[in-house]
Design a protein around this motif. Sequence first.
Motif, mmCIF file in Angstrom:
data_model
loop_
_atom_site.group_PDB
_atom_site.id
_atom_site.type_symbol
_atom_site.label_atom_id
_atom_site.label_comp_id
_atom_site.label_asym_id
_atom_site.label_seq_id
_atom_site.Cartn_x
_atom_site.Cartn_y
_atom_site.Cartn_z
ATOM 1 N N GLN A 53 1.907 6.032 -18.216
ATOM 2 C CA GLN A 53 0.536 6.744 -18.018
ATOM 3 C C GLN A 53 0.842 8.131 -17.634
ATOM 4 O OE1 GLN A 53 -2.092 4.718 -15.454
ATOM 5 N NE2 GLN A 53 -1.515 2.855 -16.233
ATOM 6 N N ASP A 54 -0.283 9.065 -18.276
ATOM 7 C CA ASP A 54 -0.272 10.550 -18.166
ATOM 8 C C ASP A 54 -1.583 10.876 -17.508
ATOM 9 O OD1 ASP A 54 0.087 13.113 -18.078
ATOM 10 O OD2 ASP A 54 0.755 13.249 -20.054
ATOM 11 N N ASN A 55 -1.834 11.139 -16.304
ATOM 12 C CA ASN A 55 -2.994 11.421 -15.670
ATOM 13 C C ASN A 55 -3.090 13.219 -15.422
ATOM 14 O OD1 ASN A 55 -4.193 8.938 -15.239
ATOM 15 N ND2 ASN A 55 -2.340 8.499 -13.926
ATOM 16 N N ASN A 62 -3.962 6.686 -20.280
ATOM 17 C CA ASN A 62 -3.848 7.324 -18.738
ATOM 18 C C ASN A 62 -4.492 6.095 -17.814
ATOM 19 O OD1 ASN A 62 -6.856 7.262 -19.222
ATOM 20 N ND2 ASN A 62 -6.715 9.302 -20.291
ATOM 21 N N GLY A 63 -4.912 6.311 -16.709
ATOM 22 C CA GLY A 63 -5.372 5.449 -15.743
ATOM 23 C C GLY A 63 -6.728 4.800 -16.208
ATOM 24 N N GLN A 64 -7.387 5.652 -16.804
ATOM 25 C CA GLN A 64 -8.829 5.131 -17.307
ATOM 26 C C GLN A 64 -8.480 4.138 -18.581
ATOM 27 O OE1 GLN A 64 -11.315 7.270 -20.080
ATOM 28 N NE2 GLN A 64 -12.729 7.429 -18.300
ATOM 29 N N SER A 65 -7.719 4.775 -19.414
ATOM 30 C CA SER A 65 -7.570 3.734 -20.870
ATOM 31 C C SER A 65 -6.920 2.166 -20.446
ATOM 32 C CB SER A 65 -6.921 4.422 -21.821
ATOM 33 O OG SER A 65 -5.645 4.927 -21.559
ATOM 34 N N ALA A 66 -6.004 2.351 -19.295
ATOM 35 C CA ALA A 66 -5.133 1.181 -18.861
ATOM 36 C C ALA A 66 -6.182 0.192 -18.324
ATOM 37 C CB ALA A 66 -4.030 1.503 -17.940
ATOM 38 N N TYR A 67 -7.202 0.657 -17.475
ATOM 39 C CA TYR A 67 -8.150 -0.444 -16.757
ATOM 40 C C TYR A 67 -8.815 -0.866 -17.787
ATOM 41 C CZ TYR A 67 -11.404 3.385 -15.176
ATOM 42 O OH TYR A 67 -12.238 4.306 -15.224
ATOM 43 N N ARG A 115 8.454 19.100 -8.461
ATOM 44 C CA ARG A 115 9.103 18.463 -9.719
ATOM 45 C C ARG A 115 8.142 17.291 -10.359
ATOM 46 N NH1 ARG A 115 12.279 19.812 -13.745
ATOM 47 N NH2 ARG A 115 13.845 20.309 -11.999
ATOM 48 N N THR A 116 7.598 17.450 -11.579
ATOM 49 C CA THR A 116 6.818 16.375 -12.318
ATOM 50 C C THR A 116 7.580 15.850 -13.526
ATOM 51 O OG1 THR A 116 4.662 15.869 -12.978
ATOM 52 C CG2 THR A 116 5.299 18.093 -13.230
ATOM 53 N N SER A 117 6.724 15.253 -14.491
ATOM 54 C CA SER A 117 7.166 14.835 -15.570
ATOM 55 C C SER A 117 5.916 14.723 -16.658
ATOM 56 C CB SER A 117 7.959 13.475 -15.569
ATOM 57 O OG SER A 117 8.168 13.238 -16.829
ATOM 58 N N PRO A 118 5.828 15.220 -17.625
ATOM 59 C CA PRO A 118 4.585 14.932 -18.548
ATOM 60 C C PRO A 118 4.442 13.739 -18.953
ATOM 61 C CG PRO A 118 6.508 16.066 -19.887
ATOM 62 C CD PRO A 118 7.085 15.870 -18.440
ATOM 63 N N SER A 119 5.378 12.747 -18.698
ATOM 64 C CA SER A 119 5.033 11.238 -19.503
ATOM 65 C C SER A 119 5.218 10.389 -18.081
ATOM 66 C CB SER A 119 6.199 10.791 -20.259
ATOM 67 O OG SER A 119 7.423 11.240 -19.770
ATOM 68 N N ASP A 120 5.637 10.830 -16.714
ATOM 69 C CA ASP A 120 5.426 9.908 -15.873
ATOM 70 C C ASP A 120 5.113 10.587 -14.541
ATOM 71 O OD1 ASP A 120 6.036 8.003 -13.773
ATOM 72 O OD2 ASP A 120 8.224 7.814 -14.303
ATOM 73 N N ASN A 121 3.809 10.261 -13.862
ATOM 74 C CA ASN A 121 3.183 10.855 -12.704
ATOM 75 C C ASN A 121 3.933 10.294 -11.514
ATOM 76 O OD1 ASN A 121 1.534 12.991 -13.703
ATOM 77 N ND2 ASN A 121 0.067 11.158 -14.353
ATOM 78 N N LYS A 122 4.888 9.330 -11.790
ATOM 79 C CA LYS A 122 5.285 8.718 -10.524
ATOM 80 C C LYS A 122 6.234 9.492 -9.832
ATOM 81 C CE LYS A 122 7.675 4.562 -8.946
ATOM 82 N NZ LYS A 122 8.700 5.206 -7.955
ATOM 83 N N VAL A 123 7.008 10.463 -10.740
ATOM 84 C CA VAL A 123 7.849 11.496 -10.116
ATOM 85 C C VAL A 123 7.148 12.342 -9.160
ATOM 86 C CG1 VAL A 123 9.416 13.435 -10.795
ATOM 87 C CG2 VAL A 123 9.487 11.371 -12.208
ATOM 88 N N LEU A 124 6.148 12.868 -9.773
ATOM 89 C CA LEU A 124 5.303 13.856 -8.972
ATOM 90 C C LEU A 124 4.696 13.335 -7.652
ATOM 91 C CD1 LEU A 124 3.970 16.566 -8.373
ATOM 92 C CD2 LEU A 124 2.024 16.031 -9.795
ATOM 93 N N THR A 125 4.340 11.957 -7.875
ATOM 94 C CA THR A 125 3.604 11.177 -6.759
ATOM 95 C C THR A 125 4.626 11.164 -5.554
ATOM 96 O OG1 THR A 125 2.219 10.177 -7.972
ATOM 97 C CG2 THR A 125 2.635 8.975 -6.008
#
Length: 728
Positions: free
Chosen positions: A62-64, A253-258, A148-158
């Motif tokens: 997901q990419d938010n 993203n989070g919206q399309s996943a749910y 640090r973040t990642s364009p395809s994984d917001n877990k890195v930034l979180t």
Amino acid sequence: MTIQIPASSPTETVPPPVPSPTVVSRYAAFVAGRRSKWVVLVLWFLLMGIGGSLAAGLADVQDNDPEAWLPSSAQSTKAVQLAEQYFADKDSSTAVIVYAREGGLTQADLSRIDADRARLADKVAIGKVSAAVVSKDKVAAFVSVPLRTSPSDNKVLTDKVTEAGKLTSDGAPAGLDIKITGEAGSIADFADVYSGMDGALLGVALGVVALLLLVTYRSPVLWLIPLITVGLASQVASGVVYLLAKHAGLVVNGQSAYVLMVISVGVGTDYALLLISRYREELHRHEDRHTAMSLAVHGSLPALAASAATVTIASLCLVFGSMNSTRGLGPVVAIGVVLVFFAMTSLLPALLVILGRWVFWPVKPRVTAGYDPNSAQGHGTWAKIAGAVGRRPRAVWIGTALVLGVMALGIAGVHTGQTQAEQFTGKVDSVTGQQVLAEHFPAGSSAPADVYVRDAGAPSATAVVAKVPGVSSVSTQAAKGGWTHLTAVLRDAPDSAAAKDTVQDIRTALDGSTGPAADAVVGGQSAVALDVSEAQGDEETLLIPLILAVVLVMLLVLLRATIASAVLLGSVVLSFAAAVGTASLLFHALDHAKIDRGLVLFGFIFLVALGVDYTIFLMTRAKEEVRLRGHREGILTAVTVTGGVITSAGVVLAATFCVLAAIPTVSALQQGLLVAVGILLDTFLVRSLLVPALALDLGPRFWRPGLTPQETAPHESAKSRAEAPSTV
């Protein structure tokens, strides 16, 4: 008035229908075959084995990040590209750490802030940590930290935001309040909100559906079969979406996943209700359950396929949107609907046939001599409703249209421009931190506008921007590669309407200047919000007419009746307007009056595509009945015999969308309520009253330019109906 539907004689032997060898009949025979049902089961087990293992990775792709959703032509997107190319790590995002103490910061607090800067620079930052900025009243201070973040994984930034929070809070002086805001803080809060929600939403949705199926079937066993089927189909759909996001560039993203979870459960359960209802009818007429299921699939497949095709094609219209988030949502919904459709018309029939009649316990359907599924017996409530519609159709449709029109007046209360503080149902650090900044600094301090200009135009650009009302200060940050980076601190909060107006004024002022300054690019959080809003407006202008055209074409293909198709399309639009108006009143009552502008398109795609579903189910049956009974009796019979199952389907789908209220964001709450309200209006007013009343008032010309069905003698209708399976 009670609708009298001619029934077959109790002593009449009803010959089993022999469907012609079409694609539909072959498919129906395959999924319900004595041996082939096991093939269907094995194929789905293989799909579930693969899809289930991949579905767990959906959260990781997901990419938010809001910039990733923007159209390529937006100025804010160009600004991001310039920043990545010359001034910053392309995988970075800035966190603003806010410190505050009632009564004023102490010397110990200031020393702690300096120590935090060193720890942050050593442990989490990927660039220079800014010097601490202290407010004039000495109550608050902030530092900016590139993470640090990642364009395809917001877990890195979180994870980085979490680490920064731990570094600054551990051992902090008592009474020193520390919050993380800025772009990184906001993204991390949204990621935290959606983290793990896929499984939780699926569980809640399945629980709601389980309860409704128990009430509907009154069987302790039967409800499990469609529930298991739709749950497994949802996992396969998630696996497919994961593969496309991982390897084909699909934006999730989070919206399309749910939405994928909710649409899979809701639509799948609807299809199951219609198929099982038809299967139960056939079990009353045929001892062999394989024959009964084959006829049930054969009879219901055209309507289900038309429904799935309408939702799928309408959803795919979103690929013509300008934002990546919109373009990604279309394929996600289409994948979910298609896979659920095939699961409900293959895996579900195979499971039901394998398990046999006992799944209906304690009331197992048995062969009944002279059984007529179209008899008004057992449809008492809906026979009365049909009778009321039939007595005064003009009064009914005018009255219903007026009620919907009054509901639509609530549209006047719709206000867009939702700020970050208005996007969560509870308090989060990024919102609280922004509020602290707004109290003690220019509100835009956490996210200044970024201006990128050619070096030669930097002096004039600085002078132009400084004169724009709403700009607090302008400073030069860096020069590299022939470009200079300016930052303009705005007086208003970065996501406010006033800040967006200021960004527009800056762009207008620079465009009107001479020399290199005229080519300046303005980005930043406020610019992103502005460009998103404008892109959403462009999408509404393009996609709403396109979706309406798709729905109209699908209705024309299905019904082959121009007048009927136009009437049905108009009813859907009126229903949508009423849903928006009613939902707006609910939003005000819940103290969430403002909406994100994207809600309009979101609601439209789902209410038009899903709302027309129930009309398709009704009119497909009506078309068959009209051929056999004539126009008036055919319409009233269709309302009577489909009322219960379609109403159950509508209630289930509406309840499923209400599950979105479990997500602690205002947008999810509003999406769920809007779609739920619209579906209930379609179920109880449009499909039950407005459409049949209009059809009766228009008379047989409702079906033009097709052949006008002729009235059929009652005994001929009953015999023909007994020998030909219905479509729903």
